[in-house]
Scaffold this active site. Structure first.
Site, PDB file in Angstrom:
ATOM      1  N   SER A   7       0.856  -1.194   0.000  1.00 46.95           N
ATOM      2  CA  SER A   7       0.000   0.000   0.000  1.00 46.95           C
ATOM      3  C   SER A   7       0.885   1.235   0.000  1.00 46.95           C
ATOM      4  O   SER A   7       1.670   1.444   0.940  1.00 46.95           O
ATOM      5  CB  SER A   7      -0.871   0.005   1.255  1.00 46.95           C
ATOM      6  OG  SER A   7      -1.317   1.331   1.498  1.00 46.95           O
ATOM      7  N   HIS A  32      -1.279  -1.381  -4.217  1.00 46.06           N
ATOM      8  CA  HIS A  32      -2.542  -1.075  -3.527  1.00 46.06           C
ATOM      9  C   HIS A  32      -2.643   0.438  -3.315  1.00 46.06           C
ATOM     10  O   HIS A  32      -1.759   1.055  -2.717  1.00 46.06           O
ATOM     11  CB  HIS A  32      -2.554  -1.807  -2.187  1.00 46.06           C
ATOM     12  CG  HIS A  32      -3.834  -1.683  -1.431  1.00 46.06           C
ATOM     13  ND1 HIS A  32      -4.949  -2.462  -1.684  1.00 46.06           N
ATOM     14  CD2 HIS A  32      -4.192  -0.863  -0.400  1.00 46.06           C
ATOM     15  CE1 HIS A  32      -5.924  -2.142  -0.848  1.00 46.06           C
ATOM     16  NE2 HIS A  32      -5.492  -1.162  -0.061  1.00 46.06           N
ATOM     17  N   ASP A  34      -4.815   3.495  -1.774  1.00 39.27           N
ATOM     18  CA  ASP A  34      -5.851   3.821  -0.792  1.00 39.27           C
ATOM     19  C   ASP A  34      -6.426   5.199  -1.069  1.00 39.27           C
ATOM     20  O   ASP A  34      -5.757   6.210  -0.881  1.00 39.27           O
ATOM     21  CB  ASP A  34      -5.248   3.763   0.617  1.00 39.27           C
ATOM     22  CG  ASP A  34      -5.009   2.334   1.062  1.00 39.27           C
ATOM     23  OD1 ASP A  34      -5.953   1.528   0.981  1.00 39.27           O
ATOM     24  OD2 ASP A  34      -3.876   2.020   1.472  1.00 39.27           O
ATOM     25  N   MET A  36      -9.057   7.980  -0.089  1.00 39.71           N
ATOM     26  CA  MET A  36      -9.854   8.394   1.083  1.00 39.71           C
ATOM     27  C   MET A  36     -10.405   9.796   0.862  1.00 39.71           C
ATOM     28  O   MET A  36      -9.710  10.661   0.320  1.00 39.71           O
ATOM     29  CB  MET A  36      -8.955   8.391   2.323  1.00 39.71           C
ATOM     30  CG  MET A  36      -8.267   7.061   2.572  1.00 39.71           C
ATOM     31  SD  MET A  36      -7.401   7.059   4.143  1.00 39.71           S
ATOM     32  CE  MET A  36      -6.539   5.487   4.052  1.00 39.71           C
ATOM     33  N   HIS A  65      -8.489   0.810  -3.739  1.00 41.77           N
ATOM     34  CA  HIS A  65      -9.364   0.609  -2.574  1.00 41.77           C
ATOM     35  C   HIS A  65     -10.056   1.934  -2.274  1.00 41.77           C
ATOM     36  O   HIS A  65      -9.441   2.851  -1.727  1.00 41.77           O
ATOM     37  CB  HIS A  65      -8.477   0.136  -1.409  1.00 41.77           C
ATOM     38  CG  HIS A  65      -9.199  -0.064  -0.117  1.00 41.77           C
ATOM     39  ND1 HIS A  65      -8.533  -0.234   1.073  1.00 41.77           N
ATOM     40  CD2 HIS A  65     -10.522  -0.132   0.171  1.00 41.77           C
ATOM     41  CE1 HIS A  65      -9.415  -0.403   2.041  1.00 41.77           C
ATOM     42  NE2 HIS A  65     -10.628  -0.321   1.526  1.00 41.77           N
ATOM     43  N   MET A  67     -12.162   4.209  -0.273  1.00 46.45           N
ATOM     44  CA  MET A  67     -12.774   4.466   1.035  1.00 46.45           C
ATOM     45  C   MET A  67     -13.455   5.815   0.944  1.00 46.45           C
ATOM     46  O   MET A  67     -13.027   6.807   1.545  1.00 46.45           O
ATOM     47  CB  MET A  67     -11.679   4.429   2.121  1.00 46.45           C
ATOM     48  CG  MET A  67     -11.179   3.025   2.395  1.00 46.45           C
ATOM     49  SD  MET A  67      -9.564   3.001   3.189  1.00 46.45           S
ATOM     50  CE  MET A  67      -8.532   3.154   1.741  1.00 46.45           C
ATOM     51  N   MET A 136     -11.219  -5.975   5.972  1.00 48.18           N
ATOM     52  CA  MET A 136     -10.358  -5.004   6.666  1.00 48.18           C
ATOM     53  C   MET A 136      -9.979  -5.558   8.035  1.00 48.18           C
ATOM     54  O   MET A 136     -10.846  -6.013   8.791  1.00 48.18           O
ATOM     55  CB  MET A 136     -11.089  -3.664   6.851  1.00 48.18           C
ATOM     56  CG  MET A 136     -11.301  -2.867   5.585  1.00 48.18           C
ATOM     57  SD  MET A 136      -9.787  -2.543   4.634  1.00 48.18           S
ATOM     58  CE  MET A 136      -8.803  -1.622   5.824  1.00 48.18           C
ATOM     59  N   GLY A 141      -8.422   4.138   7.325  1.00 50.18           N
ATOM     60  CA  GLY A 141      -8.141   5.563   7.496  1.00 50.18           C
ATOM     61  C   GLY A 141      -6.654   5.863   7.574  1.00 50.18           C
ATOM     62  O   GLY A 141      -6.207   6.895   7.088  1.00 50.18           O
ATOM     63  N   ASP A 174      -6.313  -6.441   4.692  1.00 48.72           N
ATOM     64  CA  ASP A 174      -5.700  -5.111   4.643  1.00 48.72           C
ATOM     65  C   ASP A 174      -5.689  -4.484   6.036  1.00 48.72           C
ATOM     66  O   ASP A 174      -6.746  -4.236   6.614  1.00 48.72           O
ATOM     67  CB  ASP A 174      -6.531  -4.253   3.669  1.00 48.72           C
ATOM     68  CG  ASP A 174      -5.958  -2.867   3.456  1.00 48.72           C
ATOM     69  OD1 ASP A 174      -4.856  -2.581   3.958  1.00 48.72           O
ATOM     70  OD2 ASP A 174      -6.628  -2.073   2.762  1.00 48.72           O
ATOM     71  N   GLY A 196       1.357  -2.003   4.080  1.00 48.69           N
ATOM     72  CA  GLY A 196       1.839  -0.640   3.887  1.00 48.69           C
ATOM     73  C   GLY A 196       3.115  -0.405   4.653  1.00 48.69           C
ATOM     74  O   GLY A 196       4.225  -0.482   4.114  1.00 48.69           O
TER      75      GLY A 196
HETATM   76  C1  DX5 Z   1      -6.067   1.495   5.818  1.00 50.79           C
HETATM   77  C2  DX5 Z   1      -5.688   1.204   4.392  1.00 50.79           C
HETATM   78  C3  DX5 Z   1      -4.577   0.268   4.279  1.00 50.79           C
HETATM   79  C4  DX5 Z   1      -3.306   0.735   4.921  1.00 50.79           C
HETATM   80  C5  DX5 Z   1      -2.612  -0.481   5.411  1.00 50.79           C
HETATM   81  O1  DX5 Z   1      -7.054   2.425   5.825  1.00 50.79           O
HETATM   82  O2  DX5 Z   1      -6.784   0.673   3.676  1.00 50.79           O
HETATM   83  O3  DX5 Z   1      -4.351  -0.157   2.943  1.00 50.79           O
HETATM   84  O4  DX5 Z   1      -2.480   1.445   4.061  1.00 50.79           O
HETATM   85  O5  DX5 Z   1      -1.473  -0.067   6.034  1.00 50.79           O
HETATM   86  P1  DX5 Z   1      -0.683  -0.964   7.048  1.00 50.79           P
HETATM   87  O6  DX5 Z   1      -0.261  -2.188   6.283  1.00 50.79           O
HETATM   88  O7  DX5 Z   1       0.438  -0.083   7.422  1.00 50.79           O
HETATM   89  O8  DX5 Z   1      -1.623  -1.283   8.170  1.00 50.79           O
HETATM   90 ZN    ZN Z   2      -6.342  -0.336   1.674  1.00 47.96          ZN
END
Ligand code: DX5
Ligand code: ZN
Length: 215
Positions: A7, A32, A34, A36, A65, A67, A136, A141, A174, A196
């Site tokens: 990510s 990946h 993210d 938001m 992804h 969100m 999840m 976030g 994730d 990530g």
């Molecule tokens: C959270 C995201 C993840 C996040 C995961 O809101 O959807 O994709 O980047 O990060 P790590 O692997 O650091 O928990």
């Molecule tokens: Zn994600």
């Protein structure tokens, strides 16, 4: 062997292109992304403009992804920007079946995601229509949050449901995945691992991705 999707949320955004090339060279399977909106989750990240800007950096699939609230308003733009897999949250739209068809009509693979507190039963009716189910394992976030242990049982239930009803569906997890816990997560049935902080905060992307993959 699992697929690893780093990510970019935890990447160095000042050098995003270089970071993406580096994880590709280090053996990543997907990238990946993210997205938001500051409403569905308490953070703001990237939009289609950034997705299209980084599209030429890599041949790897973009696992997008979303969100965001009202994802139906934006899926076409993300498809145009170069997303290959578009995942929406069941909590973000009252018309899940409609948006799944919308993403399909755009010629993209479609995923559906569940927040930690959302029951698996909400995706049962659409399971045969999707390509990917994203469980999840943190509240979405932010990167770098701890894995919610009770999600292991949900991953196992999702595995059983997929095996029984729609074995073509990829089960992705994730949030909070580390080299230490990835083995347990895979043993419970996950097949695509988003990571990530574990990847981008490590000092050797290749070694970290290999360790995640071999679980
Ligand atoms: C959270 C995201 C993840 C996040 C995961 O809101 O959807 O994709 O980047 O990060 P790590 O692997 O650091 O928990
Ligand atoms: Zn994600």
């Amino acid at each position: 062997m699992s697929l690893i999707a780093p990510s970019i949320l935890s990447a160095d955004f000042g050098h995003l292109a270089a970071e993406i090339r580096a994880v590709e060279a280090a053996g990543a399977d997907w990238i990946h992304l993210d997205v938001m909106d500051g409403h569905f989750v308490p953070n703001l990240t990237i939009g289609p403009l950034v997705v299209s800007a980084i599209r030429p950096c890599t041949k790897l699939p973009f696992d997008c992804h979303l969100m965001i609230e009202s994802p139906e308003k934006f899926v076409a733009e993300f498809a145009r920007a170069g997303a290959d897999i578009i995942t929406v949250h069941v909590e973000a739209t009252p018309h899940l079946h409609r948006i799944i068809s919308q993403v399909r009509d755009l010629g993209k693979k479609v995923g559906v995601s569940l927040n930690p507190a959302t029951p698996l039963s909400l995706v049962e009716t659409v399971l045969t229509e999707i390509d990917l189910l994203l469980v999840m394992t943190v509240n979405p976030g932010f990167g770098g949050q701890p894995f919610i242990l009770s999600m292991l049982e949900k991953i196992a239930s999702a595995r059983r449901l997929i095996d029984e009803k729609a074995p073509h569906v990829l089960l992705e997890v994730d949030g909070g995945i580390t080299v230490e816990n990835v083995g347990t997560v895979v043993a419970h049935g996950a097949r695509v691992i988003v990571a990530g902080a574990t990847v981008f905060k490590s000092d050797d992307y290749r070694r970290t991705i290999a360790a995640l993959k071999s679980a």
